[in-house]
Motif scaffolding. Structure first.
Motif, PDB file in Angstrom:
ATOM      1  N   GLU A 112      40.926  33.310  34.838  1.00  0.00           N
ATOM      2  CA  GLU A 112      40.135  34.340  35.506  1.00  0.00           C
ATOM      3  C   GLU A 112      41.042  35.246  36.325  1.00  0.00           C
ATOM      4  O   GLU A 112      41.957  34.781  36.992  1.00  0.00           O
ATOM      5  N   THR A 113      40.762  36.551  36.264  1.00  0.00           N
ATOM      6  CA  THR A 113      41.484  37.536  37.071  1.00  0.00           C
ATOM      7  C   THR A 113      40.964  37.484  38.497  1.00  0.00           C
ATOM      8  O   THR A 113      39.751  37.470  38.715  1.00  0.00           O
ATOM      9  N   TYR A 114      41.879  37.432  39.458  1.00  0.00           N
ATOM     10  CA  TYR A 114      41.441  37.489  40.846  1.00  0.00           C
ATOM     11  C   TYR A 114      41.932  38.740  41.559  1.00  0.00           C
ATOM     12  O   TYR A 114      41.503  39.027  42.666  1.00  0.00           O
ATOM     13  N   SER A 115      42.816  39.546  40.895  1.00  0.00           N
ATOM     14  CA  SER A 115      43.240  40.809  41.486  1.00  0.00           C
ATOM     15  C   SER A 115      43.817  41.724  40.411  1.00  0.00           C
ATOM     16  O   SER A 115      44.687  41.318  39.650  1.00  0.00           O
ATOM     17  N   THR A 123      46.144  36.371  37.808  1.00  0.00           N
ATOM     18  CA  THR A 123      45.119  35.468  37.297  1.00  0.00           C
ATOM     19  C   THR A 123      45.412  34.032  37.710  1.00  0.00           C
ATOM     20  O   THR A 123      46.529  33.700  38.100  1.00  0.00           O
ATOM     21  N   ARG A 124      44.388  33.228  37.567  1.00  0.00           N
ATOM     22  CA  ARG A 124      44.505  31.788  37.760  1.00  0.00           C
ATOM     23  C   ARG A 124      43.936  31.134  36.511  1.00  0.00           C
ATOM     24  O   ARG A 124      42.868  31.525  36.037  1.00  0.00           O
TER      25      ARG A 124
END
Length: 140
Positions: free
Chosen positions: A15-18, A27-28
């Motif tokens: 998932e993209t977080y920024s 991503t994480r």
């Protein structure tokens, strides 16, 4: 002791977080793996990745592996640092001191993997077990 084999990615949840550029992003990913070869077992890794606008990436992570090498059974945590050139991921692993359980208690070492696009990758480790004295040239 030098050990080699392959691992298969069982699941990959990223998932993209920024978003930090046109295509650049952070991503994480939570990843589950199954290992075959000199080390047989399972792994769970958490990656933090920084993708550039050209879609190459650098990543770091912490990985827990559990299984066996020969008759030694246990688990250990690995620290990971790597790169992705758009086609192949390459990384180095280092055993995190003090994280070994059972027969892996006190193990030290490093290694890495090469993973072309897809769900399989080749790994290698150079491990030293406390009761083994010096590094062996082959797996048991």
């Amino acid at each position: 002791m030098i050990i080699n084999g392959d691992f298969e990615i069982i699941s990959w949840d990223e998932e993209t977080y920024s978003n930090v550029g046109e295509r650049a992003k952070m991503t994480r990913a939570s990843v589950s793996q199954s290992f075959e070869g000199d080390f047989e077992g399972d792994g769970q890794v958490e990656y933090l990745m920084a993708y550039s606008d050209d879609t190459t990436a650098r990543f770091v992570g912490q990985q827990w592996i559990s299984g066996h090498v020969g008759e030694r059974t246990g688990s250990v945590v690995l620290q990971i640092s790597g790169t992705f050139d758009g086609e192949t991921a390459q990384a180095t692993w280092t055993v995190v001191d003090g994280t070994g359980t059972e027969d892996f208690r006190g193990v030290t070492g490093q290694g890495g993997f090469t993973a072309p696009l897809g769900d399989r990758a080749a790994y290698t480790f150079d491990l030293t077990f406390p009761d083994a004295g010096s590094s062996d040239a082959a797996a048991e």
